[in-house]
Design a protein around this motif. Structure first.
Motif, PDB file in Angstrom:
ATOM      1  N   ASP A 102      52.119  33.767 -91.092  1.00 17.98           N
ATOM      2  CA  ASP A 102      51.877  33.171 -89.778  1.00 17.98           C
ATOM      3  C   ASP A 102      51.155  31.831 -89.892  1.00 17.98           C
ATOM      4  OD1 ASP A 102      53.137  35.255 -88.556  1.00 17.98           O
ATOM      5  OD2 ASP A 102      51.318  36.200 -87.777  1.00 17.98           O
ATOM      6  N   MET A 103      50.261  31.708 -90.878  1.00 14.66           N
ATOM      7  CA  MET A 103      49.546  30.443 -91.040  1.00 14.66           C
ATOM      8  C   MET A 103      50.470  29.373 -91.610  1.00 14.66           C
ATOM      9  SD  MET A 103      46.717  29.061 -90.305  1.00 14.66           S
ATOM     10  CE  MET A 103      46.672  27.268 -90.384  1.00 14.66           C
ATOM     11  N   TYR A 104      51.345  29.762 -92.526  1.00 11.98           N
ATOM     12  CA  TYR A 104      52.348  28.807 -92.998  1.00 11.98           C
ATOM     13  C   TYR A 104      53.191  28.302 -91.831  1.00 11.98           C
ATOM     14  CZ  TYR A 104      51.748  29.365 -98.067  1.00 11.98           C
ATOM     15  OH  TYR A 104      51.263  29.332 -99.355  1.00 11.98           O
ATOM     16  N   GLU A 105      53.528  29.193 -90.915  1.00 13.21           N
ATOM     17  CA  GLU A 105      54.370  28.794 -89.793  1.00 13.21           C
ATOM     18  C   GLU A 105      53.643  27.827 -88.863  1.00 13.21           C
ATOM     19  OE1 GLU A 105      57.730  28.278 -87.609  1.00 13.21           O
ATOM     20  OE2 GLU A 105      57.464  29.148 -89.610  1.00 13.21           O
ATOM     21  N   VAL A 106      52.346  28.012 -88.676  1.00 20.08           N
ATOM     22  CA  VAL A 106      51.567  27.058 -87.880  1.00 20.08           C
ATOM     23  C   VAL A 106      51.689  25.656 -88.472  1.00 20.08           C
ATOM     24  CG1 VAL A 106      49.211  26.365 -87.264  1.00 20.08           C
ATOM     25  CG2 VAL A 106      49.926  28.743 -86.963  1.00 20.08           C
ATOM     26  N   LEU A 107      51.571  25.558 -89.790  1.00 18.71           N
ATOM     27  CA  LEU A 107      51.643  24.252 -90.443  1.00 18.71           C
ATOM     28  C   LEU A 107      53.066  23.698 -90.430  1.00 18.71           C
ATOM     29  CD1 LEU A 107      49.254  25.024 -93.417  1.00 18.71           C
ATOM     30  CD2 LEU A 107      48.741  23.695 -91.369  1.00 18.71           C
ATOM     31  N   ARG A 108      54.056  24.568 -90.557  1.00 23.01           N
ATOM     32  CA  ARG A 108      55.446  24.103 -90.487  1.00 23.01           C
ATOM     33  C   ARG A 108      55.779  23.577 -89.098  1.00 23.01           C
ATOM     34  NH1 ARG A 108      56.974  29.376 -93.568  1.00 23.01           N
ATOM     35  NH2 ARG A 108      56.871  28.688 -95.747  1.00 23.01           N
TER      36      ARG A 108
END
Length: 216
Positions: A102-108
Motif C-alpha cells: 500500500d505504501m508503494y502504491e502511494v508513491l506510485r
C-alpha cells in the motif's frame, strides 16, 4: 504549509517495510537469540556513545558485511548462552522485511501524477526489492553505494540532485524523526512515517492538486 513540492524522497526500512523493531524482534526469535542481551550490547551502536561506530561504517560501505557480521555475532548469544552464527546474519536479520504494498502504491500514485520520486536508504549490506523500485522510483540512493549516510546533509543533497530538484522542491518521508529533522533543516518538507494512511494524507498537503494521491 511550505507550498507545492515536486519531488518525494522516501526511506525504505520502516516505511516501505514493516516497522524496524518488529522485523528485528522476528529475526531474534527465529534465530533464538537472547533478546534482552541483544538490546543491551547493541545500545552503544544507536545512542551516539561510540566515537567509531561500526554501524555507521557499514552504512557508508567502509567495512564489508562479513566483517560486520563477525563483529555483531561476537557480541550476541543464543537463548541457551551459546554463540550466534555469523555467516548470513544480515540476510537472516532482514528476511522478514516484506514490502508494504500500500505504501508503494502511494508513491506510485504521486509519480503517475507528475512528482519525481526517490528512495534513500541506509544500507546494512542487505538486499533490496529492486523490481519494486523500478516501478516506483526515478532514483535509488543506497548509503553504502555512495559513501554517505543519513542524517548527513550531503546524502539528502545528493538525492535531490539525482532528481534534478532543490531541497525546497522535495518532501522527505522517514520513520526516524532525527532523519526527518535533518532533511527539514535543508529546506525539505518532512513527514515522520507512522502508517500508510497518515503519510498519504500528509503527502497530499504538499503536492499540487493535480498530483494528489488517491486512497489505497
Amino acid at each position: 504549509m511550505d507550498g507545492i513540492r515536486r519531488g518525494v524522497i522516501s526511506d525504505w526500512c520502516g516505511v516501505l517495510t514493516p516497522p524496524l523493531p518488529d522485523g528485528i524482534r522476528s529475526w531474534l526469535k527465529a534465530d533464538r537469540i537472547d533478546i534482552d542481551h541483544y538490546y543491551e550490547v547493541t545500545r552503544p551502536y544507536f545512542d551516539g556513545s561510540l566515537a567509531e561506530n561500526p554501524v555507521h561504517a557499514l552504512e557508508r560501505g567502509e567495512i564489508d558485511t562479513c566483517e560486520f557480521e563477525r563483529q555483531l555475532a561476537g557480541l550476541l548469544r543464543s537463548v541457551h548462552g551459546g554463540p550466534v552464527v555469523a555467516e548470513g546474519l544480515l540476510t537472516r536479520m532482514f528476511a522478514g522485511f516484506d514490502p508494504v504494498h500500500d505504501m508503494y502504491e502511494v508513491l506510485r500514485e504521486a509519480r503517475r501524477a507528475g512528482a519525481s520520486t526517490a528512495v534513500l536508504s541506509n544500507s546494512w549490506g542487505n538486499g533490496y526489492p529492486r523490481s519494486h523500485f523500478a516501478t516506483t522510483f526515478d532514483a535509488v540512493v543506497v548509503s553504502g553505494e555512495v559513501g554517505m549516510r543519513k542524517p548527513e546533509p550531503r546524502i539528502y543533497l545528493h538525492t535531490c540532485e539525482q532528481l534534478g530538484l532543490s531541497p525546497e522542491d522535495c518532501v522527505f518521508i522517514d520513520d526516524l524523526e532525527s532523519n526527518v529533522r535533518s532533511a527539514e533543516e535543508l529546506g525539505m518538507a518532512g513527514i515522520v512515517h507512522t502508517g500508510v494512511e497518515s503519510t498519504r494524507r500528509a503527502l497530499e498537503e504538499f503536492l499540487a492538486p493535480g498530483r494528489r494521491t488517491q486512497a489505497v
